[in-house]
Each structure stands twice: as structure tokens, then as C-alpha cells.
Write a protein that holds these residues in place. Structure first.
Motif, short mmCIF file in Angstrom:
data_model
loop_
_atom_site.label_atom_id
_atom_site.label_comp_id
_atom_site.label_asym_id
_atom_site.label_seq_id
_atom_site.Cartn_x
_atom_site.Cartn_y
_atom_site.Cartn_z
N GLU A 78 0.84 -1.19 0.00
CA GLU A 78 0.00 0.00 0.00
C GLU A 78 0.88 1.24 0.00
O GLU A 78 1.84 1.34 0.77
N GLY A 79 0.55 2.19 -0.87
CA GLY A 79 1.34 3.41 -0.97
C GLY A 79 0.47 4.62 -1.12
O GLY A 79 -0.74 4.53 -1.43
N GLU A 80 1.05 5.80 -0.91
CA GLU A 80 0.31 7.04 -1.02
C GLU A 80 -0.15 7.30 -2.45
O GLU A 80 -1.21 7.87 -2.68
N ASP A 81 0.67 6.87 -3.41
CA ASP A 81 0.34 7.09 -4.82
C ASP A 81 -0.34 5.88 -5.46
O ASP A 81 -0.42 5.78 -6.67
N GLY A 82 -0.80 4.95 -4.64
CA GLY A 82 -1.44 3.74 -5.17
C GLY A 82 -0.70 2.49 -4.75
O GLY A 82 0.41 2.54 -4.21
N ASP A 83 -1.32 1.35 -5.00
CA ASP A 83 -0.72 0.07 -4.63
C ASP A 83 0.42 -0.30 -5.58
O ASP A 83 0.41 0.05 -6.76
N THR A 84 1.39 -1.00 -5.01
CA THR A 84 2.54 -1.48 -5.77
C THR A 84 2.66 -2.98 -5.61
O THR A 84 2.50 -3.50 -4.50
N ILE A 85 2.93 -3.70 -6.70
CA ILE A 85 3.07 -5.15 -6.67
C ILE A 85 4.49 -5.53 -7.06
O ILE A 85 4.98 -5.11 -8.12
N ILE A 86 5.14 -6.30 -6.21
CA ILE A 86 6.48 -6.81 -6.47
C ILE A 86 6.39 -8.33 -6.52
O ILE A 86 5.75 -8.95 -5.68
N SER A 87 7.03 -8.95 -7.50
CA SER A 87 6.95 -10.41 -7.66
C SER A 87 8.32 -10.98 -7.97
O SER A 87 9.20 -10.29 -8.49
N ARG A 88 8.47 -12.26 -7.66
CA ARG A 88 9.66 -13.03 -8.00
C ARG A 88 9.21 -14.41 -8.45
O ARG A 88 8.20 -14.93 -7.96
N TYR A 89 9.96 -15.01 -9.38
CA TYR A 89 9.59 -16.35 -9.84
C TYR A 89 10.83 -17.20 -10.03
O TYR A 89 11.95 -16.71 -10.12
N GLN A 90 10.61 -18.51 -10.10
CA GLN A 90 11.68 -19.48 -10.28
C GLN A 90 11.19 -20.59 -11.19
O GLN A 90 10.10 -21.14 -10.98
N ASN A 108 10.96 -1.65 1.58
CA ASN A 108 10.49 -0.36 1.11
C ASN A 108 9.67 0.40 2.15
O ASN A 108 9.11 1.45 1.84
N ASN A 109 9.59 -0.15 3.39
CA ASN A 109 8.87 0.50 4.50
C ASN A 109 7.39 0.72 4.19
O ASN A 109 6.75 1.58 4.80
N LYS A 110 6.82 -0.06 3.28
CA LYS A 110 5.40 0.08 2.94
C LYS A 110 4.58 -1.02 3.59
O LYS A 110 5.07 -2.12 3.82
N LYS A 111 3.32 -0.71 3.84
CA LYS A 111 2.41 -1.67 4.46
C LYS A 111 2.05 -2.77 3.47
O LYS A 111 1.78 -2.51 2.30
N ILE A 112 2.02 -4.01 3.96
CA ILE A 112 1.70 -5.16 3.11
C ILE A 112 0.19 -5.40 3.14
O ILE A 112 -0.42 -5.43 4.21
N LYS A 113 -0.42 -5.58 1.96
CA LYS A 113 -1.86 -5.82 1.87
C LYS A 113 -2.18 -7.28 1.55
O LYS A 113 -3.06 -7.87 2.16
N ASP A 114 -1.48 -7.86 0.56
CA ASP A 114 -1.78 -9.23 0.12
C ASP A 114 -0.48 -9.94 -0.25
O ASP A 114 0.49 -9.31 -0.70
N VAL A 115 -0.52 -11.26 -0.08
CA VAL A 115 0.55 -12.13 -0.54
C VAL A 115 -0.10 -13.24 -1.35
O VAL A 115 -1.02 -13.92 -0.87
N TYR A 116 0.34 -13.43 -2.58
CA TYR A 116 -0.29 -14.45 -3.43
C TYR A 116 0.73 -14.99 -4.42
O TYR A 116 1.85 -14.49 -4.53
N GLY A 117 0.33 -15.99 -5.17
CA GLY A 117 1.22 -16.59 -6.15
C GLY A 117 0.65 -17.87 -6.70
O GLY A 117 -0.53 -18.20 -6.48
N TYR A 118 1.50 -18.64 -7.39
CA TYR A 118 1.04 -19.88 -7.99
C TYR A 118 2.23 -20.77 -8.34
O TYR A 118 3.37 -20.32 -8.38
N ILE A 119 1.92 -22.04 -8.60
CA ILE A 119 2.85 -23.00 -9.19
C ILE A 119 2.15 -23.54 -10.42
O ILE A 119 1.05 -24.11 -10.32
N TYR A 120 2.77 -23.37 -11.58
CA TYR A 120 2.14 -23.71 -12.86
C TYR A 120 2.98 -24.73 -13.60
O TYR A 120 4.20 -24.54 -13.74
#
Length: 332
Positions: A191-203, A219-231
Motif C-alpha cells: 500500500e502506498g500514497e500514490d497507489g498500490d505497488t506489486i512486487i513479484s519473484r519467480y523461479q 520499502n517501508n510500505k504496508k503489506i496488503k496481500d501475498v499471493y502466487g502460484y505453481i504452474y
């Protein structure tokens, strides 16, 4: 009459309670399938040791697979149809693979080798916690609706800014042929002042074993959601061949971290900054436009210049020039 009904009902309930769901007789039974898959895995391991060439290894695995089927008197059609059944009963397939892993561990201990993959386990609370809330085992196929495992967790007060996340699991590929190819991804929404930001990593996962996907974003920002997948990708080989990915020991570990330290102020940099501000101030002052005076004197400017000194000589020409330019002769 009521006593008679109760007496007759109790044995029936006990009988039903003792019965477990049975696999239809046209499919390979769990114990037989466990033995077959165990021998196949041992054959695959031998094929990978004997030859480092991937194409040659695939060919040898195919031969070993056919030899295992022949040993148990099972045709490829029977094997494929049985695996299709177990696709839709992933819990049974997961139980079979738990037994296979235990047997492999025992076999390894007998020859003095280490045991199979056993990842470190974490509690559900504390600075380091396993926040996974789904099934710890999953069987993926290359068919639609069965080729993907998704997860989504809403952050609560136990999630802190700068937390690190690690998705980890042990995978086993069960392929008749084709390239093994899967992707594991984890993403965090901040969660950010200018909108939400999504950061991802994959392997990418292309072989059996342990997989870890780490996302460490400070980044000192509040966390809202954690999600992902295995495909699991179907690749470019025949879709009718067996392609199975068994996922076990699923964990999503959250690590609390301190905020990154602020960079100390550099006095030299501050001094240079102050000097630059002074220079900018001077430039701005020099660029100011001065106001025009109320009255402007339009009198012509008198230009004074040193007059050339010419010594008169005899001759009318010289005197004429001196007269025209009003040049006075130098007095001796």
C-alpha cells in the motif's frame, strides 16, 4: 420393535465406518501402484547416473519404464487410465508418494547415503513463521484446471513492513517423455500514497528436488496481500503421455526484518549543496531586470577621442587637411 431396529443398525454402522473408499477394480490398486512407481523412480535414478546426455537419458528412462510395466503385467493403456483416475483423487496420489519417499529414505540409509528432501519446518507464530494455510501436498497435471496451484493470503496485524517471504516445496516429476517445465511465483501487494505497488519473484522448476522462491523487498510500505502460484507447462510433446508433478512439503515462510537504516548525512555534501545554493542565488540576482528610469535623457553623447598630432610641414595640402579637421599645430 425399537430395540430390534437399534440392534440391527449398530452392526451396519460399524461396518460402514470400517470401510474405506475403494479404487475401482479396472484401475491399478494403490499398493500395486506404489510398488510400480517406486521401481520406476529407482530405474530413472539409474538412467540419470549412467549417462549425462539428456536425450540418451530420456531414451533409457523410456526403456526402463516399459520394463517396469512388463514386470507388473500392466499395459501402457492401463497405466495411463489409472493415472487419469488418480489425477482426480490427488489425496490418494499424495499418500502413495509419501510412502515412496519413506521407502527411498530407508534404501538410502542402508547404503549409507543421506535421506531424502526434508526441509526445515517452522511454527505458525513469531518473527519467523510458516503462514501457509492450504494443503501441504498437491499433484499437478498438464491438463487444464489441474495444471496450476494458486494461493492468496490477506495480510493482518502480524505482517510488518519490510517482511521477507520464502515459498518453498519439494517436487517430483513423473514423466513418460518430454521436457519438465514449471514456474513458481510469489507476489506481494504494498500500500502506498500514490497507489498500490506489486512486487513479484519467480523461479523455473525443471527437475525434481527442492525449490525456493524468495522475495525480499525493503520499502517501508504496508503489506496488503501475498499471493502466487505453481504452474506446470504441458510443453510441446504429446499431451497423451504421462506428465505428473507431485508437490510436497509446501511452506510459505514469513521473516520479520528491521527497517533499513537511514543513510547518515554527509557534511561535505551538505556544504557543497549550500555553496551551490549560493551560486544559484547569485545567478538569479544577476538575471533580474532593472526598472527603467521615469525620464530618459535623449541628448547625444559627445565622443571624445585623442586627436592625432600632426606636425605641419610646408605645403598647401597639409594646411588644407588641418583646416578641414580643425587641427591646431603643436606649439614648440
Amino acid at each position: 420393535m425399537r430395540k430390534f431396529v437399534i440392534i440391527m443398525t449398530l452392526p451396519l454402522l460399524l461396518l460402514l465406518a470400517g470401510c474405506k473408499p475403494q479404487v475401482p477394480s479396472q484401475y491399478i490398486q494403490p499398493d500395486d501402484l506404489e510398488d510400480l512407481l517406486y521401481d520406476w523412480h529407482m530405474a530413472r535414478a539409474a538412467a540419470s547416473i549412467n549417462d549425462d546426455n539428456e536425450k540418451s537419458t530420456d531414451y533409457e528412462e523410456r526403456l526402463y519404464f516399459l520394463a517396469v510395466l512388463k514386470k507388473y503385467g500392466v499395459t501402457e493403456a492401463e497405466f495411463d487410465s489409472s493415472m487419469v483416475y488418480y489425477y482426480s483423487h490427488a489425496d490418494r496420489m499424495a499418500a502413495i508418494y509419501h510412502n515412496i519417499e519413506a521407502r527411498m529414505d530407508m534404501a538410502a540409509q542402508k547404503i549409507g547415503a543421506g535421506t531424502g528432501m526434508r526441509m526445515e519446518t517452522y511454527g505458525t507464530t513469531g518473527d519467523t513463521a510458516n503462514v501457509w494455510n492450504g494443503a501441504r501436498s498437491k499433484v499437478l497435471t498438464t491438463r487444464p484446471l489441474g495444471n496450476r496451484l494458486d494461493f492468496h493470503l490477506k495480510a493482518d496485524t502480524t505482517y510488518h513492513a519490510n517482511d521477507m517471504f520464502q515459498l518453498c516445496f519439494v517436487s517430483t516429476f513423473l514423466y513418460q517423455e518430454g521436457t519438465k517445465d514449471a514456474i513458481a511465483l510469489i507476489a506481494v501487494k504494498y500500500e502506498g500514497e500514490d497507489g498500490d505497488t506489486i512486487i513479484s519473484r519467480y523461479q523455473r522448476v525443471m527437475s525434481s528436488g527442492e525449490t525456493k522462491v524468495i522475495l525480499n523487498e525493503k520499502n517501508n510500505k504496508k503489506i496488503k496481500d501475498v499471493y502466487g502460484y505453481i504452474y506446470l507447462s504441458k510443453g510441446n510433446s504429446d499431451s497423451k503421455t504421462l506428465k505428473l508433478m507431485v508437490i510436497d512439503q509446501l511452506q510459505l515462510v514469513r521473516f520479520h526484518q528491521e527497517a533499513p537504516p537511514k543513510e547518515p548525512e554527509n557534511p561535505v555534501a551538505n556544504e557543497n549543496k549550500a555553496d551551490s545554493l549560493k551560486v544559484d542565488s547569485v545567478k538569479n540576482d544577476s538575471a533580474k531586470v532593472l526598472p527603467l528610469p521615469d525620464k530618459v535623457d535623449h541628448q547625444p553623447l559627445e565622443l571624445k577621442a585623442d586627436r592625432p598630432r600632426i606636425t605641419p610641414t610646408d605645403g598647401n595640402n597639409t594646411h588644407r587637411i588641418m583646416r578641414e579637421h580643425k587641427i591646431q599645430p603643436i606649439k614648440k
